[in-house]
Design a protein around this motif. Structure first.
Motif, PDB file in Angstrom:
ATOM      1  N   GLU A   1      -7.775   5.097  -4.407  1.00 43.72           N
ATOM      2  CA  GLU A   1      -8.625   5.391  -3.308  1.00 43.72           C
ATOM      3  C   GLU A   1      -8.372   6.958  -2.767  1.00 43.72           C
ATOM      4  O   GLU A   1      -7.663   7.235  -1.997  1.00 43.72           O
ATOM      5  CB  GLU A   1      -8.640   4.597  -2.332  1.00 43.72           C
ATOM      6  CG  GLU A   1      -9.119   3.016  -2.777  1.00 43.72           C
ATOM      7  CD  GLU A   1      -8.975   1.803  -1.817  1.00 43.72           C
ATOM      8  OE1 GLU A   1      -9.500   1.793  -0.840  1.00 43.72           O
ATOM      9  OE2 GLU A   1      -7.846   1.225  -1.945  1.00 43.72           O
TER      10      GLU A   1
ATOM     11  N   TYR B   1      -6.393   1.763   5.933  1.00 40.49           N
ATOM     12  CA  TYR B   1      -5.950   1.098   4.591  1.00 40.49           C
ATOM     13  C   TYR B   1      -4.617   0.459   4.593  1.00 40.49           C
ATOM     14  O   TYR B   1      -4.181  -0.058   3.786  1.00 40.49           O
ATOM     15  CB  TYR B   1      -6.023   2.284   3.727  1.00 40.49           C
ATOM     16  CG  TYR B   1      -7.091   2.966   3.476  1.00 40.49           C
ATOM     17  CD1 TYR B   1      -8.080   2.574   2.378  1.00 40.49           C
ATOM     18  CD2 TYR B   1      -7.732   4.197   4.187  1.00 40.49           C
ATOM     19  CE1 TYR B   1      -9.259   3.250   2.075  1.00 40.49           C
ATOM     20  CE2 TYR B   1      -8.783   4.768   3.945  1.00 40.49           C
ATOM     21  CZ  TYR B   1      -9.690   4.287   3.186  1.00 40.49           C
ATOM     22  OH  TYR B   1     -10.994   4.559   2.658  1.00 40.49           O
TER      23      TYR B   1
ATOM     24  N   ARG C   1      -1.857  -0.964  -3.594  1.00 35.60           N
ATOM     25  CA  ARG C   1      -3.174  -0.155  -3.391  1.00 35.60           C
ATOM     26  C   ARG C   1      -2.710   1.280  -3.063  1.00 35.60           C
ATOM     27  O   ARG C   1      -1.746   1.729  -2.156  1.00 35.60           O
ATOM     28  CB  ARG C   1      -3.564  -0.701  -2.047  1.00 35.60           C
ATOM     29  CG  ARG C   1      -4.701  -0.159  -1.650  1.00 35.60           C
ATOM     30  CD  ARG C   1      -5.493  -0.841  -0.415  1.00 35.60           C
ATOM     31  NE  ARG C   1      -6.880  -0.389   0.013  1.00 35.60           N
ATOM     32  CZ  ARG C   1      -7.821  -0.890   0.779  1.00 35.60           C
ATOM     33  NH1 ARG C   1      -7.131  -1.502   1.742  1.00 35.60           N
ATOM     34  NH2 ARG C   1      -8.895  -0.395   0.999  1.00 35.60           N
TER      35      ARG C   1
ATOM     36  N   THR D   1       0.744  -1.234  -0.008  1.00 35.10           N
ATOM     37  CA  THR D   1      -0.023   0.020   0.052  1.00 35.10           C
ATOM     38  C   THR D   1       0.921   1.253   0.062  1.00 35.10           C
ATOM     39  O   THR D   1       1.981   1.480   0.634  1.00 35.10           O
ATOM     40  CB  THR D   1      -0.751   0.006   1.160  1.00 35.10           C
ATOM     41  OG1 THR D   1      -1.744  -1.056   1.354  1.00 35.10           O
ATOM     42  CG2 THR D   1      -1.763   1.244   1.157  1.00 35.10           C
TER      43      THR D   1
END
Length: 233
Positions: free
Chosen positions: A201, A231, A151, A116
């Motif tokens: 996102e 997250y 991500r 991430t």
């Protein structure tokens, strides 16, 4: 427990102001380490020069943390310029846009180990001539949420509206220099439009400011970090 997280400070920032962010993440079960930068470590990058010295320190820290924790993966958190520097670190195209780097290693291919990437108030675009060479490299080779295995979470603060007024001059000028429009919302330094990436996102957090200041929330404040830290699981 989350994967270990490496925090990359923003432009001209050392590690100490990020202790608050570090501790906030650790209290949430997210082991975190800040790249041990000092303000003077950024001086060689002034005037739009190569950010290779920062990338080297990031790489050293990532390798050290992965070795210490025996982890096969890691999360990255980049504040301000640290966010787009992390995007260079992920990639597979040599970062050799500066003549001074022609004989140096400028490639890290870190995307397979980064799970991430969280960017906090990062100006992913800029009209500022000193920044354009570096940011154009990122936009050209790694547009949007480029790596499918990573991500991407882009966090923008909404705390200050840019206006053409004496007391609001810095905010207006910063927004205009970044996205070409001064009258818009942002975190006091980075406008929301510049802090987001296509395919990521994208989060907008109310009343969150760009940098730590007494008496106000910023991305590293405990209550704010608890929002985006979700997250990192």
């Amino acid at each position: 427990m989350s994967l270990p997280t490496v925090i990359l400070p923003g432009y001209l920032a050392g590690a100490p102001p990020y202790r608050e962010m570090e501790q906030a993440l650790q209290s949430l079960g997210c082991p975190a380490v800040t790249v041990p930068l000092r303000r003077q470590d950024w001086f060689p990058t002034l005037g739009g020069r190569s950010v290779l010295p920062i990338l080297q320190r990031l790489d050293q820290t990532v390798k050290q943390v992965m070795q210490t924790t025996n982890s096969e993966g890691i999360n990255l958190v980049g504040h301000s310029a640290g966010g787009w520097i992390c995007r260079i670190y992920l990639g597979e195209v040599p970062y050799n846009v500066h003549p001074s780097d022609s004989t140096r290693v400028c490639l890290w291919k870190a995307h397979p180990v980064v799970k991430t990437l969280v960017t906090l108030g990062t100006p992913h675009i800029s009209q500022e001539r000193w920044t354009k060479r570096n940011l154009d490299f990122v936009k050209t080779h790694y547009p949007g949420a480029f790596h499918s295995t990573v991500r991407y979470v882009c966090v923008a603060g909404k705390s200050a509206y840019g206006k053409r007024s004496f007391g609001n001059w810095f905010t207006y000028s910063s927004y205009e220099l970044t996205c070409g429009q001064g009258e818009c919302w942002g975190d006091g330094v980075t406008p929301i439009a510049a802090a987001q990436l296509e395919g990521a996102e994208n989060l907008i957090l109310e009343d969150v400011w760009h940098s730590p200041r007494p008496g106000r929330l910023w991305y590293g404040s405990a209550t704010v970090a608890s929002t985006w830290a979700k997250y990192l699981v």
